[in-house]
Design a protein around this motif. Sequence first.
Motif, short mmCIF file in Angstrom:
data_model
loop_
_atom_site.label_atom_id
_atom_site.label_comp_id
_atom_site.label_asym_id
_atom_site.label_seq_id
_atom_site.Cartn_x
_atom_site.Cartn_y
_atom_site.Cartn_z
N ALA A 22 0.83 -1.20 0.00
CA ALA A 22 0.00 0.00 0.00
C ALA A 22 0.87 1.26 0.00
CB ALA A 22 -0.93 0.00 1.21
N THR A 23 1.92 1.25 0.77
CA THR A 23 2.84 2.39 0.83
C THR A 23 3.46 2.64 -0.54
OG1 THR A 23 3.31 2.01 3.16
CG2 THR A 23 4.93 3.30 1.93
N LEU A 24 3.91 1.57 -1.19
CA LEU A 24 4.51 1.68 -2.52
C LEU A 24 3.49 2.19 -3.53
CD1 LEU A 24 6.82 1.15 -4.55
CD2 LEU A 24 5.96 -1.20 -4.72
N MET A 25 2.30 1.60 -3.54
CA MET A 25 1.27 1.98 -4.51
C MET A 25 0.85 3.43 -4.32
SD MET A 25 -2.23 0.01 -5.40
CE MET A 25 -3.30 0.53 -6.73
N GLU A 26 0.62 3.83 -3.08
CA GLU A 26 0.21 5.21 -2.82
C GLU A 26 1.29 6.20 -3.24
OE1 GLU A 26 -1.09 5.50 1.26
OE2 GLU A 26 -2.70 4.05 0.92
N ALA A 27 2.55 5.86 -3.03
CA ALA A 27 3.64 6.75 -3.45
C ALA A 27 3.64 6.91 -4.97
CB ALA A 27 4.98 6.21 -2.97
N GLU A 28 3.40 5.83 -5.69
CA GLU A 28 3.33 5.91 -7.16
C GLU A 28 2.14 6.78 -7.58
OE1 GLU A 28 5.75 5.14 -8.87
OE2 GLU A 28 6.63 3.25 -8.26
N GLU A 29 0.99 6.59 -6.94
CA GLU A 29 -0.19 7.39 -7.26
C GLU A 29 0.08 8.87 -7.04
OE1 GLU A 29 -3.93 6.05 -5.45
OE2 GLU A 29 -3.04 4.06 -5.33
N VAL A 30 0.66 9.21 -5.89
CA VAL A 30 0.94 10.61 -5.56
C VAL A 30 1.90 11.21 -6.58
CG1 VAL A 30 2.06 12.10 -3.84
CG2 VAL A 30 0.41 10.35 -3.11
N ALA A 31 2.92 10.46 -6.98
CA ALA A 31 3.88 10.96 -7.98
C ALA A 31 3.20 11.18 -9.33
CB ALA A 31 5.05 9.99 -8.11
N ILE A 32 2.40 10.23 -9.77
CA ILE A 32 1.72 10.35 -11.06
C ILE A 32 0.75 11.53 -11.03
CG2 ILE A 32 0.08 9.23 -12.64
CD1 ILE A 32 1.41 6.52 -11.60
N LEU A 33 -0.03 11.63 -9.98
CA LEU A 33 -0.99 12.73 -9.87
C LEU A 33 -0.27 14.07 -9.79
CD1 LEU A 33 -3.57 11.04 -7.50
CD2 LEU A 33 -3.86 11.53 -9.93
N GLY A 34 0.86 14.10 -9.09
CA GLY A 34 1.66 15.33 -9.05
C GLY A 34 2.13 15.73 -10.43
N ASN A 35 2.54 14.76 -11.23
CA ASN A 35 2.95 15.04 -12.61
C ASN A 35 1.80 15.62 -13.43
OD1 ASN A 35 5.54 14.10 -12.15
ND2 ASN A 35 5.11 12.05 -12.94
N LEU A 36 0.58 15.29 -13.04
CA LEU A 36 -0.60 15.80 -13.73
C LEU A 36 -1.09 17.12 -13.10
CD1 LEU A 36 -2.56 12.45 -14.16
CD2 LEU A 36 -1.48 13.81 -15.97
N GLY A 37 -0.40 17.60 -12.08
CA GLY A 37 -0.78 18.84 -11.43
C GLY A 37 -1.89 18.70 -10.40
N LEU A 38 -2.10 17.46 -9.91
CA LEU A 38 -3.15 17.21 -8.94
C LEU A 38 -2.56 16.98 -7.55
CD1 LEU A 38 -5.45 14.84 -11.01
CD2 LEU A 38 -5.61 17.32 -10.74
N ASP A 39 -3.32 17.35 -6.54
CA ASP A 39 -2.87 17.22 -5.15
C ASP A 39 -2.84 15.77 -4.70
OD1 ASP A 39 -2.71 19.98 -4.90
OD2 ASP A 39 -4.77 20.16 -4.15
N ASP A 40 -2.07 15.53 -3.66
CA ASP A 40 -1.97 14.22 -3.01
C ASP A 40 -3.34 13.87 -2.41
OD1 ASP A 40 -1.59 12.10 -1.24
OD2 ASP A 40 0.15 12.99 -0.26
N PRO A 41 -3.98 12.82 -2.91
CA PRO A 41 -5.31 12.48 -2.39
C PRO A 41 -5.26 11.85 -1.01
CG PRO A 41 -4.59 10.84 -3.98
CD PRO A 41 -3.54 11.93 -3.98
N TYR A 42 -4.08 11.49 -0.53
CA TYR A 42 -3.95 10.86 0.77
C TYR A 42 -3.59 11.83 1.89
CZ TYR A 42 -4.16 6.72 -2.10
OH TYR A 42 -4.56 5.77 -3.00
N SER A 43 -3.29 13.08 1.53
CA SER A 43 -2.97 14.06 2.58
C SER A 43 -4.26 14.56 3.21
CB SER A 43 -2.17 15.23 2.01
OG SER A 43 -2.95 15.96 1.09
N VAL A 44 -4.19 14.85 4.48
CA VAL A 44 -5.39 15.28 5.19
C VAL A 44 -5.46 16.78 5.25
CG1 VAL A 44 -6.60 15.18 7.39
CG2 VAL A 44 -5.38 13.20 6.54
#
Length: 166
Positions: free
Chosen positions: A144-166
């Motif tokens: 889960a940690t690995l997958m979420e890190a990949e998601e955050v990086a990909i979304l960041g490349n798209l200009g989107l915020d980290d969906p897991y940050s509170v």
Amino acid sequence: MSDLVDVMIEAPGWDAVPLDALAARAAEASLRHLGLEPDDWEISLLACDDARIAGLNSEFRDKPRPTNVLSWPSQERGAGAPGVRPDLPEPGFDPELGDIAISWDTCAAEAHAAGKSVEDHVTHLIVHAVLHLLGYDHIRDQDATLMEAEEVAILGNLGLDDPYSV
């Protein structure tokens, strides 16, 4: 955009967003982030409603309730050890990565509850599902940690915020 994602829309709510473009953008960004050429791959995306996805969730996961997104990889690609990146598919053999189903009702409700646009939430869910097609998972904590890190990086490349940050 490429012909990477074949979108089939079943639920009328999806008319409110440019799903073809969102899906292509999210899938292309995911593949490029992992070093894969999007033109080498194919993904099928079913845009449905809660009733349809609840039936699929019941049939394939024995969970008779709606969910936001489901994915079916064309091959098992998961890593053998926790927290290890899965082996990526080799181009030229079988271009089909798998199938994704996404529910308008659940996605729209989740986006509204989180105070974000449906477009941003759907983009995140498609990135999430594409990673599943490539063998990423979130059952074990390290995965889960690995997958979420990949998601955050990909979304960041798209200009989107980290969906897991509170």
